[in-house]
Structure formats: structure tokens, C-alpha cells
Scaffold this active site. Sequence first.
Site, PDB file in Angstrom:
ATOM      1  N   GLU A  56     -16.929  -0.782 -66.976  1.00  0.00           N
ATOM      2  CA  GLU A  56     -17.386  -1.943 -67.764  1.00  0.00           C
ATOM      3  C   GLU A  56     -16.704  -3.234 -67.329  1.00  0.00           C
ATOM      4  O   GLU A  56     -16.363  -4.076 -68.150  1.00  0.00           O
ATOM      5  CB  GLU A  56     -17.149  -1.712 -69.260  1.00  0.00           C
ATOM      6  CG  GLU A  56     -18.340  -1.163 -69.968  1.00  0.00           C
ATOM      7  CD  GLU A  56     -19.625  -1.670 -69.379  1.00  0.00           C
ATOM      8  OE1 GLU A  56     -19.785  -2.893 -69.282  1.00  0.00           O
ATOM      9  OE2 GLU A  56     -20.448  -0.850 -68.978  1.00  0.00           O
TER      10      GLU A  56
HETATM   11  C1  FAD Z   1     -16.252   7.668 -64.514  1.00  0.00           C
HETATM   12  C2  FAD Z   1     -17.015   6.411 -64.225  1.00  0.00           C
HETATM   13  C3  FAD Z   1     -18.108   6.103 -65.024  1.00  0.00           C
HETATM   14  C4  FAD Z   1     -18.866   4.962 -64.759  1.00  0.00           C
HETATM   15  N1  FAD Z   1     -20.000   4.688 -65.491  1.00  0.00           N
HETATM   16  C5  FAD Z   1     -20.853   3.725 -65.073  1.00  0.00           C
HETATM   17  C6  FAD Z   1     -22.147   3.562 -65.657  1.00  0.00           C
HETATM   18  O1  FAD Z   1     -22.512   4.245 -66.617  1.00  0.00           O
HETATM   19  N2  FAD Z   1     -22.987   2.636 -65.133  1.00  0.00           N
HETATM   20  C7  FAD Z   1     -22.640   1.858 -64.075  1.00  0.00           C
HETATM   21  O2  FAD Z   1     -23.450   1.060 -63.630  1.00  0.00           O
HETATM   22  N3  FAD Z   1     -21.400   1.956 -63.508  1.00  0.00           N
HETATM   23  C8  FAD Z   1     -20.516   2.871 -63.974  1.00  0.00           C
HETATM   24  N4  FAD Z   1     -19.272   3.008 -63.391  1.00  0.00           N
HETATM   25  C9  FAD Z   1     -18.891   2.088 -62.334  1.00  0.00           C
HETATM   26  C10 FAD Z   1     -17.786   1.122 -62.771  1.00  0.00           C
HETATM   27  O3  FAD Z   1     -18.289   0.187 -63.686  1.00  0.00           O
HETATM   28  C11 FAD Z   1     -17.221   0.485 -61.489  1.00  0.00           C
HETATM   29  O4  FAD Z   1     -16.445   1.497 -60.856  1.00  0.00           O
HETATM   30  C12 FAD Z   1     -16.392  -0.740 -61.746  1.00  0.00           C
HETATM   31  O5  FAD Z   1     -17.197  -1.779 -62.227  1.00  0.00           O
HETATM   32  C13 FAD Z   1     -15.651  -1.240 -60.494  1.00  0.00           C
HETATM   33  O6  FAD Z   1     -16.464  -1.238 -59.366  1.00  0.00           O
HETATM   34  P1  FAD Z   1     -15.959  -0.504 -58.036  1.00  0.00           P
HETATM   35  O7  FAD Z   1     -15.554   0.878 -58.419  1.00  0.00           O
HETATM   36  O8  FAD Z   1     -17.011  -0.633 -56.998  1.00  0.00           O
HETATM   37  O9  FAD Z   1     -14.660  -1.286 -57.616  1.00  0.00           O
HETATM   38  P2  FAD Z   1     -14.612  -2.638 -56.757  1.00  0.00           P
HETATM   39  O10 FAD Z   1     -15.602  -3.602 -57.282  1.00  0.00           O
HETATM   40  O11 FAD Z   1     -14.669  -2.295 -55.323  1.00  0.00           O
HETATM   41  O12 FAD Z   1     -13.155  -3.154 -57.106  1.00  0.00           O
HETATM   42  C14 FAD Z   1     -11.959  -2.653 -56.468  1.00  0.00           C
HETATM   43  C15 FAD Z   1     -10.769  -3.467 -56.977  1.00  0.00           C
HETATM   44  O13 FAD Z   1     -10.938  -4.850 -56.629  1.00  0.00           O
HETATM   45  C16 FAD Z   1     -10.887  -5.662 -57.778  1.00  0.00           C
HETATM   46  N5  FAD Z   1     -11.856  -6.750 -57.658  1.00  0.00           N
HETATM   47  C17 FAD Z   1     -13.121  -6.677 -57.203  1.00  0.00           C
HETATM   48  N6  FAD Z   1     -13.701  -7.883 -57.252  1.00  0.00           N
HETATM   49  C18 FAD Z   1     -12.803  -8.735 -57.745  1.00  0.00           C
HETATM   50  C19 FAD Z   1     -12.802 -10.130 -58.031  1.00  0.00           C
HETATM   51  N7  FAD Z   1     -13.875 -10.879 -57.843  1.00  0.00           N
HETATM   52  N8  FAD Z   1     -11.677 -10.683 -58.552  1.00  0.00           N
HETATM   53  C20 FAD Z   1     -10.586  -9.920 -58.791  1.00  0.00           C
HETATM   54  N9  FAD Z   1     -10.516  -8.602 -58.508  1.00  0.00           N
HETATM   55  C21 FAD Z   1     -11.615  -8.016 -58.007  1.00  0.00           C
HETATM   56  C22 FAD Z   1     -11.209  -4.753 -58.949  1.00  0.00           C
HETATM   57  O14 FAD Z   1     -10.628  -5.214 -60.169  1.00  0.00           O
HETATM   58  C23 FAD Z   1     -10.613  -3.430 -58.493  1.00  0.00           C
HETATM   59  O15 FAD Z   1      -9.252  -3.370 -58.833  1.00  0.00           O
HETATM   60  C24 FAD Z   1     -18.483   4.109 -63.694  1.00  0.00           C
HETATM   61  C25 FAD Z   1     -17.358   4.428 -62.914  1.00  0.00           C
HETATM   62  C26 FAD Z   1     -16.644   5.562 -63.164  1.00  0.00           C
HETATM   63  C27 FAD Z   1     -15.479   5.904 -62.262  1.00  0.00           C
END
Ligand code: FAD
Length: 602
Positions: free
Chosen positions: A440
Amino acid sequence: MPTYKAPLDDVRFLLNDVLAVDELSQLPGYEEATPDLLLAVLEEGGKLCEEVLQPINQTGDAEGCRIEDGQVRTPKGFKEAYAEFVQGGWPAMTGDPAYGGQGLPHLARFIFDEFLCSANLSFSMYPELGHGAAMTLEKWGDDELKGRFLTKMTDGTWGGTMCLTEAHAGTDLGMIRTKAVPAGDGAYQITGQKIFISAGDHDLTENVCHLVLAKLPDAPAGTRGISMFLVPKYLPTDEGTPGTFNHVSCSSIEHKMGIKANATCVINFDDAKGWLVGEVNKGMRAMFTMMNGARLGVGMQGLGLAEVSYQNALAYAKDRVQGRALTGAKNPTGDADPIIVHPDVRRMLLTMKAYVEGERALAYWVGKMIDVEEKSTDPEQKQEAGDLVALMTPIIKAFLTDTGFEVTNLGLQVYGGHGYIREWGMEQFVRDARIAQIYEGTNGVQAMDLIGRKVPEGNGRMMHRWLTLVQDDVKTAAADGRTADLAKALGESVRTLQETVMHVMQAAMRNPDEAGAAAADFLRLMGAVATGWMWLKMARVALEQQATGAGDAAFYDAKIKTARFYMTKLLPQVQALAASIRAGAAPVMEPVLDFEGALAAV
Ligand SMILES: Cc1cc2nc3c(=O)[nH]c(=O)nc-3n(C[C@H](O)[C@H](O)[C@H](O)COP(=O)(O)OP(=O)(O)OC[C@H]3O[C@@H](n4cnc5c(N)ncnc54)[C@H](O)[C@@H]3O)c2cc1C
């Protein structure tokens, strides 16, 4: 095996005495929603959580979800529990009565959510995602779409999800590639793959309705080109039953650290039929209805897990005997004293209690504001409530989940080595709590939302509204000898918060990295002040109640002493956070971690 009891005494105290929840029944549509009615509903909800959902929490964690013949199966007992959940009308609590909902205040669901998350977080996510999708359709769907889907989604017969994330697009949703092509009949053909979809497929409901972000072929680049679609797993027949398969399938379930009984799915849309929800290219706006609700819901996950961890740690600390109290044996006839006599164990337990109860008050106050925003007929009151909810959303999401993780970790520590052993159930709370800091919108992204958008909004309008409320309470408490020390501590923290806001805003004008580098510390600082504000309110009410001689004297006494613990032991973190923020972006952005080389490789 851990146990759970819904914290109804604390809920009663908040609804009746602290948060003036009776005001809700003056809002149109909520005439019958008195605190007594809400409490009666919540007592029943508490029983369901204690007796049906909590007993399948540990077994669900051990068994996890699996795919059998292309169908996701949930662990033993989940299907029966969900049927009972639907039978009891729980999914429809706050839904629109026009579509079978019960029209109760959102606050009631907020509280019930906390109970659900304490009892069984994995289970709670199935109905919660269905509810979020239904609320979003209620707000943005046209009448035809609502007529076909909303009643079944509201009453929980059909589930729902939010499909945003793709393998290469997590935080940066502007990069999504899922395509939506007009089908010529007003519908769209959706093709693409979404990953990490919570409750993405399961055997609890006969259909799953996905809200999917996708782009039309001629859409502008980035988030301005995203639209939102409703894409069911099965196309509804004219009779409203699930009809033909819509080419929406789960190709795998993630193996993960926690929430193992909730299916986190890779979902493939292969030319699946979908319907636009809201306007073309305005999908992010519509999805924000679901995301904002989910952010608050995720905050309740942190709180719920912290509560259940605290309950068990407290019981264990009274039961486990090891060593003697530093001031002399407290249990001289026994082999040793219960560990609750040791200052370090007390520090852990009181930290847990102070965060849980302070944050509960804060979350419920925000829940009440959501109802005021939705139902008030006074435009000024409506806008004020909306501002307060918007300002507090990143705090509820990130502060309650950061501290939620810390509190579950403390709960494990209270058990010593036994906390690390699976059968006691304490390590499951830690594992389950960890994800709430990530999904989220990661807590880092929440912190940026707070400092980059909410705080400067309208020249600080939201902050001004909130700080006025806090300062009014500080002033009143300062004039009362019984609470003057608490008011002094909170007042100093409020001043530090204000100075920090000024400092960061000015520094960020020169260099945007200043806001980014300060963001996480700032969110923590503001969360600590907001929780302190609630402790001040609760202490004042507890003192007033104590003076009347009515009610549970020990309960009020504990509130007053915990308020003092919070102000003296936890609130001082504000000064350290402010010092860290004043150090600025330079220490963070020094070229210790070289990214020039990395950029060349991207
Ligand atoms: C168990 C689980 C359930 C989930 N459920 C859902 C769901 O129901 N629906 C759905 O759509 N998604 C879902 N997700 C996805 C989840 O919302 C994302 O994993 C999350 O938004 C982060 O995206 P990412 O994993 O690609 O990390 P990334 O976006 O690659 O981020 C990696 C790191 O970089 C940081 N970062 C990235 N961009 C910035 C920025 N602009 N400024 C500062 N820091 C930044 C982040 O804070 C993080 O620490 C789920 C994930 C998991 C693991």
C-alpha cells in the site's frame, strides 16, 4: 498457542468517554448509530474473531495456500469461517443500503478491522479487499455496472482485489504495461500480468472481481495515461450467477515471510473482458479511493497485531518465573519471581501498551472523521474532517505499522527463546506484521506523501487545522494541576514539530533532497506527537472519571500512569528525531553510496 480477547473495555472507553462518538448519530443517515448500538455490534464481532477466526490463525500459517487443478485453495477451516462471516452479514456492515449494505458508520468497520487483524490477519484480507473494491465501485461505477456487481460484492458473495503492481512497476505505477483495448460494445479487452495480488484467487467466493489498472493504446505516458477496469474471473450471467470463464487466471502463489494463509498471486489477464470504472485516463484518481481506504486498513493491521502480541506477552510475563526482583523477592515462597517484576520486561510491556492504546485512540478518531467528512451537511465541517483524514492517512499507515512491527518484536522478546519457537505463535505476529510496512505504498513513500504533499498543502492548511486542535487541548490541560506535567511535555514536542516543519520547508526550497532525507524521521516525529495528543486526552478523561468515583478505578489509574510513561519515556524521541532532521540531506547524499556507476549500468 496464543489467545485473543477483543479489547472491548478500551473500545467502550474511547467511544463513550474520549471521542464523543455520540455526535455521529446527529449526522444524516447515522441517526441510529449510537455508541450503544456500535458496541452491541462490536461485541458480536469480537466473539466471531475470538471463537472462529483466531483458532485457525496458527494452522492457516502452517498450512498456507496452494494451487490444485488451476484453483487456489485456502487452508483448512477458512471456507467454513468465510461462510459464517458472510452469513452474519459482516462484509456488508458499512455498504450502501441501496445495494444490500447496512449503512453503519465507517468507524464501526475500523474497529472491527482491528479485531479481525488481531485474530487472523491472513483471513481478514479476503473480505477487506472485497470490501475495498465494493466501496470503490460504489463511488466510481456507473449504475449499470453497479447493478450487475455491487450487491454481490457488498454482501461478500463475490470477492475483490486491487491489481496495480507489475514486475517492473511497483512504486512507480506510471510504468505499467497492462493493455486495455476497446471491444466495440462499450467493454474492453484486458491483457497483461499483475504480480503480488493479495487474495488474487481463492475458494472462498464463487467469483473474484478485480479492479485493474491498465492503459489504452493511445494513452499519455506515465500515470496520466492510467485507467481503471472491473475485470471479473467469471462473466456474470443475466441471472447474476457466475457464467463463462473470463480468462483471468492465477499462475502462481508467492512463497513469503508472513500472511501465509492469504494467497499472494500472479494474475494473468489474457484478453479478458473488463469495464471502465470512472473516466478514461483518470484511473489513479478512482483507484485512490481503494488505496486510501487500504492505507488506513493496513494501519489497523499494525495495530491489531500489536494488540494481540501485547495481550499474550502480558499474560506470559505474569506466568513465567525467572530470577528475583532487584529490590528483593516478590514471590518468596516460589522458586523465582514472575518476569513482570523486572524493569526491562516492564519497559517492554509498557512500551507495547502505550503504543497500542495511544494509537487505537488516534485511529478511531480518524475513523470518526471519515464519517463526519462523508455525512456532514456543514461544508466547513466537512472540509475540516477531510483535511484531517488526508493529513493523518500516511501517519496511520506508516507510524502504526512501523511501531506495530516493533511492538510484535518486543512481544517476542518478552518470551525469550520461547518467543522464537513457532508453537508459541509470537514469531508469526512478527512475520505477519512485516509486510504492512511495505505494501500500500512503502512507509518511505508514505513519509514523502506527508512531508511533500500533505504538510505544505494550501500553505499548511491541514497542519494548521490539526495543530489548533492539539494546542487547544494542551492549553486546557496546562491549566489543570493534575495534567500540567503532561501538557508541558506535549507542548514542548509540538513546538519542536512546528520548528521542524519550518526548517524542512525552507531547506526543501533550496534543495528537494532535504525533504526526502527528512521524510521518515519527520513522519515518526509527527506520529509520536499525535499519539501523545491522544494520551493527553485519555489522561484527562480518566482523571475526570476517577474523580466521580464511578467506573473501574484500576482501569482509569492504568490510563493515567501509562500516559505518564508515554510522555516521559517515549515522547522524548521527538527531540532526537528533530536533531537528525536538522543534520540535513548532506550526510545522506554524500557520495558514499555511488550511484553514478550504477546509472551507467541501467
Ligand atoms: C505480500 C504482498 C502483497 C501485496 N499485495 C498487493 C496487492 O494486493 N495489489 C497490488 O497491486 N500490489 C500488491 N503488493 C505490491 C506492493 O504494493 C509493492 O511491493 C510495493 O508498492 C512496493 O513496490 P516494489 O515491491 O516494486 O518496490 P519498489 O517500488 O521497487 O521499491 C524498492 C524500494 O525503493 C523505495 N522507493 C521506490 N521509489 C521511491 C521513491 N520515489 N522515493 C523514495 N523511495 C522510493 C521503496 O520505498 C522501497 O524501499 C503486494 C506485495 C506483497 C509483498
